[in-house]
Write an enzyme that holds these catalytic residues in place. Sequence first.
Site, PDB file in Angstrom:
ATOM      1  CE  LYS A 123       0.687   1.073   4.540  1.00 11.29           C
ATOM      2  NZ  LYS A 123       0.937   2.363   5.202  1.00 11.29           N
ATOM      3  CB  THR A 156      -1.612   4.643   2.854  1.00 14.01           C
ATOM      4  OG1 THR A 156      -1.714   3.802   3.993  1.00 14.01           O
ATOM      5  CG2 THR A 156      -0.195   5.125   2.732  1.00 14.01           C
TER       6      THR A 156
END
Length: 317
Positions: free
Chosen positions: A177, A234
């Site tokens: 991620k 994120t």
Amino acid sequence: MNEQIAVIGAGAWGTALAVLMAQAGKNVTLWARDAERADNMRVTRHNIRLPSAVLPDNLRITAQVPAADIYVVAVPMQHLRAALANLPGNAPLVLCCKGLESASLLLAPEIVTERPAAMLSGPNFAHEVAAMLPAAAVLATPDARLRAMLIAALKTDTLRLYGSTDALGAALGGAAKNVIAIAAGVVMGAGLGENARAALITRGLAEIARLAAALGGKAETIAGLSGLGDLLLTCTGPGSRNFSLGFSLGKGELLGEILGRRTVVTEGVTTAPALLARAAAAGVGMPITAAVAKLLAGGAGIAQTMAELMGRALKDE
């Protein structure tokens, strides 16, 4: 239960976890590698890596690795092996390192083979966890007894822990991620729009899922907190180090200049080429990851990168 818990690593995330557990009345010691910094934290009850948090009076701080019943290892991924070598005994480890080791291309659970360990991962910003805002994470290990013990020892009123058997999948979601978040930051910094970011997040999740399946991870892990949840946070949260780095790149800043003014590790920078190499070894295509790795290496500009991604052969979703 009153286990001795030692948090290894006084960066933002290690400090946040130590603060949270100390506030919950747990028996916690925070280890910092630098003795002078540890002394400063003891006196000031603040850590420059997490300036918004006050270190509780009951949180012990040391530069000497303490004996403990549980070690929460929150060092940068490239320092994991060195940290493990200094941990005495055979107490279980809770691994919080997100990334791949550059030399071996291994994830944290693949490195720890000689003692019991679990992976802790999820969509959590350190400053919010330390402020005791509601959060959730996954604690993953195939050992059911260890999983239950660690969840009972580490849970608090504001951090809800979900168990999983898939430590590798949880580790991969937390590593990959960061790379997709850099790409999302580039998209927004370059003014390419929310449509582009939404598409990138979705296709980024698809390439993470492909690699997880190839490595033996589970689809539900990548669809859960340590996959989709962490990816969304994120790629959209302004507090994300990887997103902000990508945003600056999208604005036209140079990578060296961005990293030069940072005091914290941006894991996606080292993860991107390692993740791409691991995917290649597994025969898995990861075009967004490849684009980020090329961009970070200076092998392409933003316009060229976007043209290459948009010009790929069309296929069914």
